[in-house]
Design a protein around this motif. Structure first.
Motif, PDB file in Angstrom:
ATOM      1  N   HIS A 243       0.790  -1.229   0.000  1.00 37.23           N
ATOM      2  CA  HIS A 243       0.000   0.000   0.000  1.00 37.23           C
ATOM      3  C   HIS A 243       0.824   1.281   0.000  1.00 37.23           C
ATOM      4  O   HIS A 243       0.371   2.300  -0.548  1.00 37.23           O
ATOM      5  CB  HIS A 243      -0.913   0.037   1.236  1.00 37.23           C
ATOM      6  N   ASN A 246       1.288   3.771  -2.998  1.00 37.57           N
ATOM      7  CA  ASN A 246       0.055   4.471  -3.373  1.00 37.57           C
ATOM      8  C   ASN A 246      -0.257   5.610  -2.406  1.00 37.57           C
ATOM      9  O   ASN A 246      -0.670   6.701  -2.815  1.00 37.57           O
ATOM     10  CB  ASN A 246      -1.119   3.494  -3.412  1.00 37.57           C
ATOM     11  N   TRP A 250      -0.301   9.495  -3.579  1.00 41.71           N
ATOM     12  CA  TRP A 250      -1.545  10.247  -3.443  1.00 41.71           C
ATOM     13  C   TRP A 250      -1.324  11.490  -2.585  1.00 41.71           C
ATOM     14  O   TRP A 250      -1.818  12.579  -2.910  1.00 41.71           O
ATOM     15  CB  TRP A 250      -2.621   9.359  -2.846  1.00 41.71           C
ATOM     16  N   GLU A 255      -1.476  11.279  -7.141  1.00 45.50           N
ATOM     17  CA  GLU A 255      -1.516  10.126  -8.043  1.00 45.50           C
ATOM     18  C   GLU A 255      -2.048   8.913  -7.279  1.00 45.50           C
ATOM     19  O   GLU A 255      -1.489   8.547  -6.248  1.00 45.50           O
ATOM     20  CB  GLU A 255      -0.121   9.834  -8.599  1.00 45.50           C
ATOM     21  N   PRO A 256      -3.122   8.267  -7.758  1.00 45.66           N
ATOM     22  CA  PRO A 256      -3.731   7.183  -6.975  1.00 45.66           C
ATOM     23  C   PRO A 256      -2.926   5.897  -6.947  1.00 45.66           C
ATOM     24  O   PRO A 256      -3.141   5.065  -6.071  1.00 45.66           O
ATOM     25  CB  PRO A 256      -5.073   6.969  -7.671  1.00 45.66           C
ATOM     26  N   ARG A 257      -2.010   5.710  -7.890  1.00 47.69           N
ATOM     27  CA  ARG A 257      -1.236   4.475  -7.929  1.00 47.69           C
ATOM     28  C   ARG A 257       0.221   4.782  -8.258  1.00 47.69           C
ATOM     29  O   ARG A 257       0.514   5.704  -9.029  1.00 47.69           O
ATOM     30  CB  ARG A 257      -1.798   3.494  -8.977  1.00 47.69           C
ATOM     31  N   ALA A 288      -4.871   6.093  -0.434  1.00 51.90           N
ATOM     32  CA  ALA A 288      -5.198   6.298  -1.841  1.00 51.90           C
ATOM     33  C   ALA A 288      -6.596   5.761  -2.125  1.00 51.90           C
ATOM     34  O   ALA A 288      -7.109   4.914  -1.374  1.00 51.90           O
ATOM     35  CB  ALA A 288      -4.171   5.589  -2.718  1.00 51.90           C
TER      36      ALA A 288
END
Length: 303
Positions: A243, A246, A250, A255-257, A288
């Protein structure tokens, strides 16, 4: 007549966060060897002098440290480090100022410190159990392992001491299956237990990382999880985490990924305090956006 325990009084910096700081000793959330509230903390462990329990009680700007068991003197000597009071924040304000969100988080969580336990194997066991599994699986395995190998902590009998390295090293891998631990992690635990004495001789965080990753089954993620707690390393980043890239991407770039490469790129301006920035992001509860199904919770105990 009840013996009077020696007390070491520690002066606290302004805004000190006892619960947030001492939670840094827990590699796995809700670690049964750590118990914290806003005003009191207990930590049970095995010191070089034997089993011990450290109690920290806050009263205003002072922290009273008491210790129990054969390791009491060692724990009292290390109490300021364990409480994060040796954490060096010099220069971090300037580093945090390189990103507005980090600057805000550093101010909001200015009482958070990096604890230094001075012990490697204590944190290595839950870190190995946390490899490539969900938090729930790791916690369940750790709790089962403590119940099997542990013993009541001195001065705090409702808390359980972590296992002795010799007990783990001498246990066949298949006896770890009822704890939900497959052969790969069980063998890694046993190898680490066999080398525990050498691991404890590490002179600093970098030396500890070198010794850890020299063992088969231990990589950068596990080493970082350990040295953040054992040596208070503010730059330790858990590369390989499912995780964390991410969350960092974020928080710092919207940026989500992201992958590890992108995470490290975003953290580079905070070199020397990259692990501290990650901890601030986690302390703030920044996550995220979630896509797709959740990972299933498995139990190797059934296999």
């Amino acid at each position: 007549m009840t013996a009077v325990l020696p007390v070491r009084l520690l002066t606290l910096p302004e805004h000190y966060d006892l619960a947030g700081t001492l939670s840094g000793l827990a590699v796995i959330r809700n670690d049964p060897t750590v118990r914290v509230t806003a005003r009191e903390a207990w930590w049970v462990t095995r010191t070089p002098d034997g089993p011990g329990t450290l109690q920290l009680v806050r009263a205003g700007g002072t922290l009273a440290a008491r210790a129990y068991g054969a390791g009491a003197d060692w724990l009292l000597e290390q109490a300021d480090a364990i409480a994060g009071l040796r954490d060096d924040l010099d220069g971090f304000a300037a580093v945090a100022g390189r990103h507005e969100l980090v600057r805000q988080l550093a101010r909001r969580h200015r009482g958070l410190r990096m604890p230094t336990s001075g012990l490697v194997f204590h944190h290595l066991v839950p870190a190995i159990l946390g490899q490539k599994v969900t938090y729930q699986e790791a916690f369940r395995s750790y709790r089962a392992l403590l119940r099997h190998f542990g013993e009541p902590a001195p001065g705090m009998p409702d808390m359980t001491l972590p296992p002795e390295p010799a007990s783990i090293a001498g246990t066949p891998y298949y006896l770890f299956h009822p704890f939900g631990v497959e052969q790969r992690r069980a063998d890694t635990l046993r190898r680490a237990a066999d080398r525990a004495a050498a691991l404890e001789r590490a002179t600093d965080a970098a030396d500890a990382v070198r010794r850890l990753v020299s063992l088969s089954g231990i990589g950068p993620w596990t080493a970082a999880e350990v040295v953040r707690a054992s040596h208070g390393d503010p730059d330790a980043v858990s590369v390989g985490d499912y995780h964390l890239p991410n969350f960092v991407a974020w928080a710092l770039a919207g940026e989500p990924r992201a992958d590890d490469r992108r995470m490290l790129e975003l953290l580079e301006p905070f070199s020397g305090h990259r692990g501290r920035v990650c901890r601030l992001i986690l302390a703030a509860g920044i996550t995220a956006p979630k896509y797709g199904p959740r990972s299933p919770i498995r139990s190797f105990a059934r296999y």
